[in-house]
Design a protein around this motif. Structure first.
Motif, mmCIF file in Angstrom:
data_model
loop_
_atom_site.group_PDB
_atom_site.id
_atom_site.type_symbol
_atom_site.label_atom_id
_atom_site.label_comp_id
_atom_site.label_asym_id
_atom_site.label_seq_id
_atom_site.Cartn_x
_atom_site.Cartn_y
_atom_site.Cartn_z
ATOM 1 N N GLY A 156 0.822 -1.210 0.000
ATOM 2 C CA GLY A 156 0.000 0.000 0.000
ATOM 3 C C GLY A 156 0.850 1.252 0.000
ATOM 4 N N ARG A 179 6.036 -11.669 -6.955
ATOM 5 C CA ARG A 179 4.667 -11.396 -7.411
ATOM 6 C C ARG A 179 4.317 -9.906 -7.370
ATOM 7 N N VAL A 250 3.656 8.226 10.928
ATOM 8 C CA VAL A 250 2.935 9.158 10.053
ATOM 9 C C VAL A 250 1.998 10.054 10.866
ATOM 10 N N LYS A 289 -5.836 -9.433 3.654
ATOM 11 C CA LYS A 289 -4.610 -8.627 3.613
ATOM 12 C C LYS A 289 -3.441 -9.422 4.170
HETATM 13 N N1 NAP Z 1 5.444 4.149 10.991
HETATM 14 C C1 NAP Z 1 4.326 4.485 10.381
HETATM 15 O O1 NAP Z 1 3.826 5.595 10.520
HETATM 16 C C2 NAP Z 1 3.638 3.523 9.458
HETATM 17 C C3 NAP Z 1 2.665 3.985 8.571
HETATM 18 C C4 NAP Z 1 2.089 3.089 7.690
HETATM 19 C C5 NAP Z 1 2.473 1.762 7.711
HETATM 20 N N2 NAP Z 1 3.397 1.345 8.609
HETATM 21 C C6 NAP Z 1 3.876 -0.055 8.595
HETATM 22 O O2 NAP Z 1 4.603 -0.173 7.387
HETATM 23 C C7 NAP Z 1 4.440 -1.473 6.863
HETATM 24 C C8 NAP Z 1 3.946 -1.387 5.419
HETATM 25 O O3 NAP Z 1 2.597 -0.909 5.385
HETATM 26 P P1 NAP Z 1 1.710 -1.177 4.104
HETATM 27 O O4 NAP Z 1 0.349 -0.702 4.423
HETATM 28 O O5 NAP Z 1 2.375 -0.712 2.869
HETATM 29 O O6 NAP Z 1 1.713 -2.788 4.128
HETATM 30 P P2 NAP Z 1 1.633 -3.796 2.901
HETATM 31 O O7 NAP Z 1 0.607 -3.344 1.924
HETATM 32 O O8 NAP Z 1 1.495 -5.167 3.511
HETATM 33 O O9 NAP Z 1 3.051 -3.635 2.200
HETATM 34 C C9 NAP Z 1 4.218 -4.283 2.629
HETATM 35 C C10 NAP Z 1 4.826 -4.966 1.421
HETATM 36 O O10 NAP Z 1 6.071 -5.564 1.771
HETATM 37 C C11 NAP Z 1 6.070 -6.913 1.311
HETATM 38 N N3 NAP Z 1 6.932 -7.739 2.133
HETATM 39 C C12 NAP Z 1 6.749 -8.077 3.430
HETATM 40 N N4 NAP Z 1 7.771 -8.854 3.854
HETATM 41 C C13 NAP Z 1 8.592 -9.012 2.796
HETATM 42 C C14 NAP Z 1 9.815 -9.702 2.603
HETATM 43 N N5 NAP Z 1 10.395 -10.389 3.584
HETATM 44 N N6 NAP Z 1 10.390 -9.643 1.385
HETATM 45 C C15 NAP Z 1 9.811 -8.950 0.396
HETATM 46 N N7 NAP Z 1 8.664 -8.266 0.494
HETATM 47 C C16 NAP Z 1 8.044 -8.298 1.704
HETATM 48 C C17 NAP Z 1 4.626 -7.332 1.436
HETATM 49 O O11 NAP Z 1 4.356 -8.472 0.675
HETATM 50 P P3 NAP Z 1 3.312 -9.584 1.197
HETATM 51 O O12 NAP Z 1 2.011 -8.890 1.413
HETATM 52 O O13 NAP Z 1 3.271 -10.546 0.072
HETATM 53 O O14 NAP Z 1 3.907 -10.120 2.467
HETATM 54 C C18 NAP Z 1 3.917 -6.090 0.899
HETATM 55 O O15 NAP Z 1 3.907 -6.044 -0.505
HETATM 56 C C19 NAP Z 1 3.488 -2.204 7.804
HETATM 57 O O16 NAP Z 1 4.281 -2.933 8.729
HETATM 58 C C20 NAP Z 1 2.767 -1.079 8.516
HETATM 59 O O17 NAP Z 1 2.330 -1.469 9.796
HETATM 60 C C21 NAP Z 1 4.003 2.189 9.484
#
Ligand code: NAP
Length: 302
Positions: A156, A179, A250, A289
């Motif tokens: 996302g 993928r 964020v 998700k």
């Molecule tokens: N600090 C903040 O303010 C903040 C704000 C927003 C989000 N976040 C965190 O940031 C992260 C990402 O958020 P998001 O909404 O973008 O999540 P998301 O849609 O799940 O995106 C994460 C991506 O990384 C991939 N991924 C995970 N582990 C991997 C690995 N070992 N190797 C390769 N690719 C991998 C996932 O693939 P799969 O789905 O196939 O595993 C997915 O495509 C989450 O942990 C969220 O909690 C933090």
């Protein structure tokens, strides 16, 4: 009203679709009639989800803090929004979220949504848009001509970060599982590295990590001297010399929300909404998700 709630700390299996009291607009608040909502994978694991700002238990909790809808009520002292305005934004994690028919939210956490941007797109945009913007420009200080490595480019946040970085004139390398190559390509990545098969062998001015774990640990070595490693997954170790390692959470920002929505309106930015579920199937939406739906999963009313 109908809402999705969770009555004690737990996982998606504990989410219940049920009747809940309608919220009211406090000072500085509006009540939004929710048209679409989204959530962050893992938000049920965050300690902040379960307590108010004074650390007191606030169960039962309504999840999903990314919202798009229409202002239904304006609280005392609220300025800038009127009943009937289409709005979207990122709401306070210490308060109930948007997996409900109505949501009380501080008006300053919302921006007006242009008429031709759908609620679905806006719900998918709010958190990824703000997070990617703040990672690249506020903390990463990205400028045209620089190279940026975006880990999790099919996610996302990652898919929006790739688009914003490309639009800013950067050279963009996306990473992720095999993928995710298509999503990274569609977002405009110049290159894609499949992390199941290899690793980035160059150097980047900015590394934006949305994955964490080993991916974050290995990233320090690919930051150019004077560059930055910005993470939203976990705090990175300090970098040598003038290089910067940043972890941030964020924040809602009305000006940034308005700029992001305007880019969607003009076709310059496309949030990645991978699937849509009715509100009553929020539990299934969280599980989908977890099982790897690319981009954002959006909740809409039945
Ligand atoms: N600090 C903040 O303010 C903040 C704000 C927003 C989000 N976040 C965190 O940031 C992260 C990402 O958020 P998001 O909404 O973008 O999540 P998301 O849609 O799940 O995106 C994460 C991506 O990384 C991939 N991924 C995970 N582990 C991997 C690995 N070992 N190797 C390769 N690719 C991998 C996932 O693939 P799969 O789905 O196939 O595993 C997915 O495509 C989450 O942990 C969220 O909690 C933090």
């Amino acid at each position: 009203m109908k809402a999705v709630r969770i009555h004690r700390p737990g996982g998606p299996g504990d989410l219940v679709y049920e009747d809940a009291p309608e919220p009211y607009a406090g000072v500085g608040d509006v009540v939004v009639q929710v048209h679409a909502a989204s959530f962050t994978p893992g938000e049920l694991d965050w300690p902040v989800t379960w307590v108010d700002r004074r650390g007191r238990d606030r169960t039962p909790v309504v999840p999903a803090h990314e919202v798009s809808g229409v202002v239904a009520e304006v609280g005392y002292g609220t300025t800038g929004l009127r009943v009937g305005d289409r709005v979207y934004g990122l709401t306070d994690r210490h308060r109930d979220g948007a997996a409900a028919e109505y949501l009380a939210v501080e008006a300053r956490d919302l921006a007006v949504l242009p008429g031709n941007v759908t609620h679905r797109a806006a719900a998918a945009l709010a958190m990824p848009g703000l997070t990617a913007w703040q990672a690249l420009f506020t903390h990463g200080r990205l400028t045209a001509g620089q190279t940026v490595l975006v880990h999790g480019a099919g996610g996302g946040v990652g898919a929006v970060a790739v688009q914003l970085a490309r639009d800013a004139g950067a050279r963009v390398i996306g990473t992720g599982r095999g993928r995710h190559a298509e999503a990274a390509d569609a977002a405009g990545a110049h290159e894609f590295v499949d992390l199941d098969r290899g690793w980035f062998d160059g150097r980047a001015d900015l590394v934006f990590d949305t994955v964490g774990g080993d991916v974050l640990a290995r990233s320090a070595a690919v930051v150019k001297p004077g560059g930055a490693l910005v993470s939203i997954s976990a705090p990175p170790a300090a970098l040598p010399g003038t290089s910067r390692a940043v972890y941030f959470i964020v924040e809602p920002d009305r000006t940034q929300l308005a700029e992001l929505a305007d880019r969607v309106r003009s076709g310059r930015l496309r949030p990645l909404a991978g699937a849509t579920f009715p509100l009553s199937d929020t539990r299934e939406a969280f599980l989908a998700k977890q099982n790897g739906v690319p981009g954002k999963v959006v909740l809409e009313h039945d």
